[in-house]
Design an enzyme around this catalytic site. Structure first.
Site, PDB file in Angstrom:
ATOM      1  N   CYS A 146       0.855  -1.184   0.000  1.00 55.95           N
ATOM      2  CA  CYS A 146       0.000   0.000   0.000  1.00 55.95           C
ATOM      3  C   CYS A 146       0.891   1.236   0.000  1.00 55.95           C
ATOM      4  O   CYS A 146       1.880   1.281   0.733  1.00 55.95           O
ATOM      5  CB  CYS A 146      -0.883  -0.011   1.245  1.00 55.95           C
ATOM      6  SG  CYS A 146      -2.034   1.365   1.326  1.00 55.95           S
ATOM      7  N   HIS A 182      -9.135  -3.929  -1.917  1.00 53.97           N
ATOM      8  CA  HIS A 182      -8.148  -3.155  -1.156  1.00 53.97           C
ATOM      9  C   HIS A 182      -8.492  -1.665  -1.231  1.00 53.97           C
ATOM     10  O   HIS A 182      -8.495  -0.962  -0.209  1.00 53.97           O
ATOM     11  CB  HIS A 182      -6.748  -3.439  -1.726  1.00 53.97           C
ATOM     12  CG  HIS A 182      -5.653  -2.614  -1.131  1.00 53.97           C
ATOM     13  ND1 HIS A 182      -4.626  -3.159  -0.398  1.00 53.97           N
ATOM     14  CD2 HIS A 182      -5.407  -1.279  -1.154  1.00 53.97           C
ATOM     15  CE1 HIS A 182      -3.814  -2.191   0.003  1.00 53.97           C
ATOM     16  NE2 HIS A 182      -4.263  -1.044  -0.444  1.00 53.97           N
ATOM     17  N   GLU A 183      -8.781  -1.181  -2.455  1.00 52.33           N
ATOM     18  CA  GLU A 183      -9.055   0.259  -2.621  1.00 52.33           C
ATOM     19  C   GLU A 183     -10.368   0.653  -1.950  1.00 52.33           C
ATOM     20  O   GLU A 183     -10.445   1.706  -1.306  1.00 52.33           O
ATOM     21  CB  GLU A 183      -9.075   0.627  -4.105  1.00 52.33           C
ATOM     22  CG  GLU A 183      -7.756   0.436  -4.832  1.00 52.33           C
ATOM     23  CD  GLU A 183      -6.575   1.067  -4.123  1.00 52.33           C
ATOM     24  OE1 GLU A 183      -6.753   2.095  -3.446  1.00 52.33           O
ATOM     25  OE2 GLU A 183      -5.472   0.518  -4.231  1.00 52.33           O
ATOM     26  N   HIS A 214     -10.191   1.280   1.679  1.00 49.33           N
ATOM     27  CA  HIS A 214      -9.691   2.607   2.076  1.00 49.33           C
ATOM     28  C   HIS A 214     -10.842   3.581   2.333  1.00 49.33           C
ATOM     29  O   HIS A 214     -10.731   4.483   3.173  1.00 49.33           O
ATOM     30  CB  HIS A 214      -8.796   3.195   0.985  1.00 49.33           C
ATOM     31  CG  HIS A 214      -7.371   2.719   1.021  1.00 49.33           C
ATOM     32  ND1 HIS A 214      -6.541   2.925   2.093  1.00 49.33           N
ATOM     33  CD2 HIS A 214      -6.625   2.059   0.097  1.00 49.33           C
ATOM     34  CE1 HIS A 214      -5.343   2.418   1.837  1.00 49.33           C
ATOM     35  NE2 HIS A 214      -5.365   1.876   0.637  1.00 49.33           N
TER      36      HIS A 214
HETATM   37 NI    NI Z   1      -3.673   0.969  -0.193  1.00 49.72          NI
END
Ligand code: NI
Length: 185
Positions: free
Chosen positions: A99, A141-142, A145
């Site tokens: 990341c 993953h995004e 966030h």
């Molecule tokens: Ni990330």
């Protein structure tokens, strides 16, 4: 166009749920996306979410070249506004993640192999698609966030968490290079 400053783990903006975008077609959103794409490319990342550049809005960009994808499949440049992710089936896959908000680090994360994602594009159209494998991992993953979740918070075994250049059998220690593990997103 401008390069944006990337927040690192510990910054409260990364732990805060991002707000929905009211109008994906508005010029400020187009400008933010242009800057995010430029920042992602400059940092050598494969994905970037708005909270990572100190903007608490539900906006994600990603682009995974075939050379950076674990399964050799390119994910074209995609811009997602107000995305919603739903796991399909019960199959999960464990793989390395990195990341841009945890530079130089990597860890193994188990995630659903197949997901359905729905989002708005910059024209305001609602798009729905199913993605699998590494592409599905990047999307999850995004989107994490946007809910204040960083990948170490998804790890069930922290013994695989560490600095890329200390991890055995890792071919590269820079996220600007092709990695065996932990492409930065
Ligand atoms: Ni990330």
């Amino acid at each position: 166009m401008a390069l944006l400053k990337i927040a690192r783990m510990g910054n409260p903006v990364l732990m805060t749920r991002a707000e929905a975008v009211a109008d994906p077609t508005s010029p400020p959103i187009a400008s933010l996306v242009r800057d995010m794409v430029e920042t992602m490319a400059d940092a050598g990342g494969i994905g970037l979410a708005a909270p990572q550049v100190h903007v608490g809005l539900r906006v994600v960009v990603y682009y995974v070249p075939a050379s950076r994808s674990d399964d050799g499949e390119e994910a074209p440049l995609t811009i997602m506004v107000n995305p919603v992710v739903e796991a399909l089936g019960t199959e999960t896959t464990i793989d390395a993640e990195g990341c841009l908000s945890l530079p130089g680090m990597s860890g193994l994360v188990r995630r659903p192999t197949r997901v359905r994602v729905s989002y708005e594009n910059l024209e305001g159209d609602r798009i729905e698609r199913e993605v699998t494998g590494y592409h599905a991992r990047v999307v999850q993953h995004e989107c994490d966030h946007l809910d204040g979740i960083l990948y170490p918070m998804r790890m069930d075994d922290l013994s695989s968490f560490g600095y890329l250049d200390e991890i055995p059998n890792n071919s590269a220690c820079s996220d600007r290079q092709e990695n065996d593990r932990g492409s930065a997103a």
